[in-house]
Design a protein around this motif. Structure first.
Motif, PDB file in Angstrom:
ATOM      1  N   MET A 226       0.806  -1.290  -0.050  1.00 54.16           N
ATOM      2  CA  MET A 226       0.091   0.062  -0.067  1.00 54.16           C
ATOM      3  C   MET A 226       0.991   1.246   0.073  1.00 54.16           C
ATOM      4  SD  MET A 226      -2.845   1.221   2.778  1.00 54.16           S
ATOM      5  CE  MET A 226      -4.181   0.165   1.990  1.00 54.16           C
TER       6      MET A 226
ATOM      7  N   GLU B  11      -2.325   5.840  -1.084  1.00 53.44           N
ATOM      8  CA  GLU B  11      -3.642   5.068  -0.582  1.00 53.44           C
ATOM      9  C   GLU B  11      -3.746   4.907   1.029  1.00 53.44           C
ATOM     10  OE1 GLU B  11      -2.176   1.338  -2.439  1.00 53.44           O
ATOM     11  OE2 GLU B  11      -3.163   1.968  -4.300  1.00 53.44           O
TER      12      GLU B  11
ATOM     13  N   SER C  84      -7.256   5.955   2.796  1.00 55.78           N
ATOM     14  CA  SER C  84      -7.920   4.959   3.718  1.00 55.78           C
ATOM     15  C   SER C  84      -8.334   5.271   5.034  1.00 55.78           C
ATOM     16  CB  SER C  84      -6.874   3.660   3.876  1.00 55.78           C
ATOM     17  OG  SER C  84      -6.772   3.141   2.541  1.00 55.78           O
TER      18      SER C  84
ATOM     19  N   GLU D  26      -7.529  10.675  -9.563  1.00 51.93           N
ATOM     20  CA  GLU D  26      -6.996   9.458  -9.651  1.00 51.93           C
ATOM     21  C   GLU D  26      -6.812   8.933 -11.138  1.00 51.93           C
ATOM     22  OE1 GLU D  26      -4.715   7.634  -7.704  1.00 51.93           O
ATOM     23  OE2 GLU D  26      -4.982   9.524  -6.512  1.00 51.93           O
TER      24      GLU D  26
ATOM     25  N   VAL E 285      -8.898   1.735  -3.374  1.00 51.72           N
ATOM     26  CA  VAL E 285      -9.205   2.194  -1.986  1.00 51.72           C
ATOM     27  C   VAL E 285     -10.628   3.287  -1.895  1.00 51.72           C
ATOM     28  CG1 VAL E 285      -8.114   4.038  -0.413  1.00 51.72           C
ATOM     29  CG2 VAL E 285      -6.828   2.231  -1.304  1.00 51.72           C
TER      30      VAL E 285
END
Length: 89
Positions: free
Chosen positions: A1, A5, A9, A55, A69
């Protein structure tokens, strides 16, 4: 990760927990105004959608691995928003 991310999260988990806490403390429904969890989730979904669009703009081939995510966070927060809306009916 990746670090990004991880930050996303943490954002989704904190907002989800905040909405649950606010709903248990203040109630998930209100007679005249939208409840606090609804307002939290409303703004979270807007911010999350913008972050997801960023993104997509950053990566030419956005795969599930790169955006999972966002998808999981938006899905969990959308389910809570749906729960609050169903209680209002």
């Amino acid at each position: 990760m990746t670090r990004r991310e991880f930050i996303y999260s943490v954002f989704y988990i904190l907002v989800f927990a905040l909405a649950i806490w606010a709903g248990r403390a203040d109630g998930f429904t209100n007679t005249l105004t939208p409840s606090i969890p609804f307002a939290i989730e409303f703004f979270t979904l807007i911010i999350g959608a913008v972050l997801l669009a960023v993104e997509f703009g950053r990566h030419e081939n956005a795969t599930f691995k790169k955006i999972r995510v966002h998808l999981l966070g938006l899905t969990a927060n959308s389910m809570l928003m749906l729960y609050v809306l169903l209680l209002a009916l």
